[in-house]
Design an enzyme around this catalytic site. Structure first.
Site, short mmCIF file in Angstrom:
data_model
loop_
_atom_site.label_atom_id
_atom_site.label_comp_id
_atom_site.label_asym_id
_atom_site.label_seq_id
_atom_site.Cartn_x
_atom_site.Cartn_y
_atom_site.Cartn_z
N TYR A 133 0.91 -1.20 -0.13
CA TYR A 133 0.08 -0.05 -0.10
C TYR A 133 0.92 1.12 -0.26
O TYR A 133 1.95 1.25 0.58
CB TYR A 133 -0.79 -0.05 1.41
CG TYR A 133 -1.86 1.27 1.44
CD1 TYR A 133 -2.78 1.30 0.37
CD2 TYR A 133 -1.49 2.22 2.28
CE1 TYR A 133 -3.84 2.49 0.78
CE2 TYR A 133 -2.40 3.44 2.38
CZ TYR A 133 -3.59 3.50 1.57
OH TYR A 133 -4.22 4.53 1.59
N ASP A 145 9.49 2.58 -0.55
CA ASP A 145 8.48 3.37 0.59
C ASP A 145 8.73 2.80 1.70
O ASP A 145 8.29 1.82 2.20
CB ASP A 145 7.05 2.94 -0.17
CG ASP A 145 5.96 3.58 0.84
OD1 ASP A 145 6.16 3.96 1.56
OD2 ASP A 145 4.77 3.60 0.42
N LYS A 178 4.86 8.95 8.82
CA LYS A 178 4.75 8.06 10.12
C LYS A 178 5.71 8.28 11.26
O LYS A 178 5.72 9.50 11.84
CB LYS A 178 4.41 6.54 9.82
CG LYS A 178 3.10 6.61 9.02
CD LYS A 178 2.68 5.04 9.08
CE LYS A 178 1.74 4.90 7.98
NZ LYS A 178 0.30 4.85 8.37
N1 PMP Z 1 2.97 3.84 1.97
C1 PMP Z 1 2.71 3.26 3.28
C2 PMP Z 1 3.67 1.91 3.24
C3 PMP Z 1 1.78 3.20 4.08
O1 PMP Z 1 1.51 2.11 5.06
C4 PMP Z 1 0.94 4.24 3.93
C5 PMP Z 1 -0.34 4.38 5.10
N2 PMP Z 1 -0.51 3.38 5.97
C6 PMP Z 1 1.19 5.26 3.18
C7 PMP Z 1 2.07 5.10 2.12
C8 PMP Z 1 0.34 6.51 3.02
O2 PMP Z 1 0.44 7.30 3.90
P1 PMP Z 1 -0.65 8.58 4.67
O3 PMP Z 1 -1.84 7.63 5.05
O4 PMP Z 1 -0.01 9.34 5.55
O5 PMP Z 1 -1.02 9.29 3.38
#
Ligand code: PMP
Length: 437
Positions: free
Chosen positions: A144, A239, A267
């Site tokens: 994701y 990512d 995060k």
């Molecule tokens: N990349 C990863 C690996 C994630 O787990 C998430 C959110 N869980 C995101 C991108 C997107 O981040 P955001 O919810 O801050 O937009």
């Protein structure tokens, strides 16, 4: 457990907020109960609108690496708030943070900050496309990367080149440009990239597939992606929005030894404040449009906001000066081992997946090596078990297969309690289903 106030708030929320929530999974639909409305957090605990107390393993979906309202972070943001919250102008704070991150990660020459993970991944893709002059990207089933259009594409019906939109509102044009490979399956990547020679701008991957959940890269997988990218002039994007800062100050790239061209962070970098970044090699980042050479657009009113900078600097300072990662890995091991023993004692097939401070128990025979394996999870048992945990004061992710987060503020006693509750919750759930325990 009385949750009447949460229930009333949910009814009220639905009259002014779609589905009553500002991000869909928060609705707890995957857990089959109404959402719990939270009011207060302290260290590793949260209290809901009815005054019920929970041990929190959601951790705000990952940001709270240190726990709720860590005193050093609170002090830093209070101090900053009394000076100014946001300028929309450059500050020394941004330089300090950028210099710090550069020092921690050798793959990074430059970074551009933003607010959310989605903005970071979306912008990393635009940059990769702008730099290479190519339009297509490869991502992995089960990873994701936020809710940017390019990521809301699932594997199409066997066609090598065509994905399928996983959300209405995403265009067919976007689907055409996004391809899905299988995590830990280098031939699936090789097939796509050789069938689309010269057209793939980037491969984006969670270096640990935490959204799958927490599937570790097989030996040679990330190295293999690096080699494929080098061979085809494609950029490799890690990512690290979950893994970065959570597993090591140098990100998962420091642990696996594979160097991406671009990385995204969010995060855990700021312990709950909106902060994200796209980072990488100078020649790439220089294409962003504040430099003379720059032409790829990446802007934002809140980018590098003073409060988020103060929070990130304070968070990294704690990560550097206190034994945070050691504590997180130790408690994570305790939790995973404990859950494995509980499942074995109760004679229920389970895979306890995770790494470092992340864990999740799925009710299925192993191995869990790819997202496809998750279909074997006994969803009914999983949902009933998670409902039972909530009733007994342990808050886990309200998601289908979501991994849970251990924070620095969790103590050994919090792990002991969570394991006792897990044992009781699983026993009760299995009994209700007629399983002899
Ligand atoms: N990349 C990863 C690996 C994630 O787990 C998430 C959110 N869980 C995101 C991108 C997107 O981040 P955001 O919810 O801050 O937009």
């Amino acid at each position: 457990m009385n949750t009447s106030n949460s229930h009333a708030l949910f009814l009220r929320a639905q009259r002014s907020i779609p589905g009553g929530v500002n991000s869909p999974v928060r609705a707890f639909r995957s857990v089959g109960i109404d959402p719990i409305f939270l009011k207060r957090g302290e260290d590793a605990h949260v209290w809901d609108a009815d005054g019920n107390k929970y041990i929190d393993y959601v951790g705000s979906w990952g940001p709270l690496i240190l726990g709720h309202s860590h005193p050093k972070v609170v002090e830093a943001i209070q101090k900053q708030a009394s000076i100014a919250t946001s300028f929309g102008a450059p500050t020394e704070l941004e330089i300090e943070l950028a210099e710090l991150v550069k020092e921690l990660m050798p793959s990074i020459d430059l970074l551009r900050m933003t607010s959310s993970g989605t903005e970071a991944t979306m912008s990393a893709l635009r940059l990769a496309r702008g730099f290479t002059g190519r339009e297509k990207i490869i991502k992995f089933e089960g990873c994701y990367h936020g809710h940017g259009d390019s990521f809301l594409i699932k594997a199409g019906s066997g066609a090598l080149t065509l994905g399928a939109q996983s959300s209405p509102g995403v265009t067919q044009g976007t689907a055409k440009d996004t391809m899905n490979a299988n995590f830990n399956d280098l031939p699936s990547v090789e097939n796509l990239i050789s069938a689309n020679r010269g057209e793939i701008a980037a491969i984006i991957v969670e270096p640990i597939a935490h959204n799958s959940p927490s599937i570790l890269p097989a030996e040679g997988f990330l190295e293999g992606l690096r080699a494929i990218c080098d061979g085809y002039g494609t950029l490799l994007i890690f990512d690290e929005i979950i893994t970065g800062f959570r597993h090591a100050l140098g990100g998962y790239q420091a642990i696996c030894g594979v160097t991406p061209d671009l990385s995204t962070f969010a995060k855990a970098i700021a312990n709950g404040y909106p902060m994200a970044a796209v980072a990488g090699r100078r020649v790439l980042l220089e294409r962003l449009n504040t430099t003379a050479a720059g032409d790829v657009t990446f802007a934002g009113t809140y980018n590098g906001g003073a409060i988020s900078m103060a929070a990130a600097l304070a968070t990294i300072d704690v990560l550097e000066t206190e034994p945070v990662h050691e504590h997180l890995f130790r408690l994570g091991d305790r939790m995973r081992d404990g859950l494995r023993s509980i499942a074995a004692d109760l004679d229920v097939p389970a895979v306890v997946s995770g790494y470092g401070s992340l864990y999740v128990m799925l009710f299925m025979e192993g191995p869990l090596e790819s997202y496809d394996d998750v279909v074997r999870n006994d969803r009914e048992l999983f949902v009933a078990y998670r409902q039972e945990l909530v009733r007994r004061g342990v808050l886990e992710m309200p998601e289908n297969i979501g991994r849970n987060h251990i924070m620095f503020s969790h103590t050994d006693a919090d792990i002991d309690t969570a394991l006792e509750v897990s044992q009781a919750a699983l026993t009760a759930t299995l009994r209700r289903r007629g399983h002899r325990t």
